[in-house]
Design a protein around this motif. Sequence first.
Motif: not given
Length: 349
Positions: A36-42, A47-56
């Motif tokens: 949720y926080k990632a979507l808000q920040l994006a 950003p220019d690129i996102i490193l994203l964990d799968v299992m959260m």
Amino acid sequence: MEQATVLVVDDTAENIDILVGILAPHYKVKVAIDGYKALQLAKRSPPDIILLDVMMPGISGYEVCRQLKQDPVTQAIPVIFITAMSQEADEQQGFELGAVDYISKPISAAIVKARVRGQLNLYDQQRHLEQQVKARTLELEQTRFEIIKRLGRAAEYRDNETGTHVIRMSHYARLLAEELGLPASFCDTIFNASPMHDVGKIGTPDAILRKPGKLDPDEWAIMQQHVQIGAEIIGDHPDPLLQMSRRIALHHHERWDGTGYPAGLSGEDIPLEARIAALADVFDALTSERPYKRAWTVEEAVDLLQKERGKHFEPRLVDAFLRILPQVEKIRLEYADDPEEWAHLQERS
């Protein structure tokens, strides 16, 4: 050169610390501990690129990626999944959602730096190419608009000394479309399409165009042919601007009550852009001097519009036009045929 921004998304503090330690010397790094926080920040600051964990917990990395790719603001951002999941089906699912790469845990600093650098280079190239395409497209559109305007003015020069009629009436048409609350794309297109309304006059004999008196029935029949000639000149092209230009050229002499030409259309069967252009055209023709008539005053022209409300013109268009009359008058002054008349009108205004 400004540093690229990397958004690291992981619910484990240890993993975040490792990735920040690898990337911080080279990039601006932002972090999010859940999807949720990632979507808000994006969305707030892409950003220019996102490193994203799968299992959260809460929302998975796959769901975050899906939402990122559905949002026009974030859909182009490259996403690299960071995960311990290494099955082929897992990777396939990620790529189908729009990810550009996978990095497996445990993390290798060299691999992280190489993958991020490679994807950022590709993203930069993509954005540069898109900018070039946009610039070239804009240049081509501007060239097309100028050609259309000049074709419209070429027709006007045959029966109008200055050719500013097409400039004024296209401004009136856009103002009227805006007053009706039509989409900006429609307003822009009608502004650029309206100058072609009388392009068919290129095929009308000078003796008829410049005749100082009333046309006889045979001459009037020839004059009416300019709408079909105009449609043929523009052609049947899939481009939206040319399609609207053709409809305006062909139908701007139709009348709301069905007594116009060439097809005798009535009411809403007449294309909206043709109804708008017709009113703008008539008003400017009335208030302009022509070889066969004096220029009417604005008051006289308004009186005619009101008399033709529901006959020649759609009632709501007349009402809307009267509401924008002060703006119309400014356009009429700015693009007056006679500079001396313009100065005189300026003194009166």
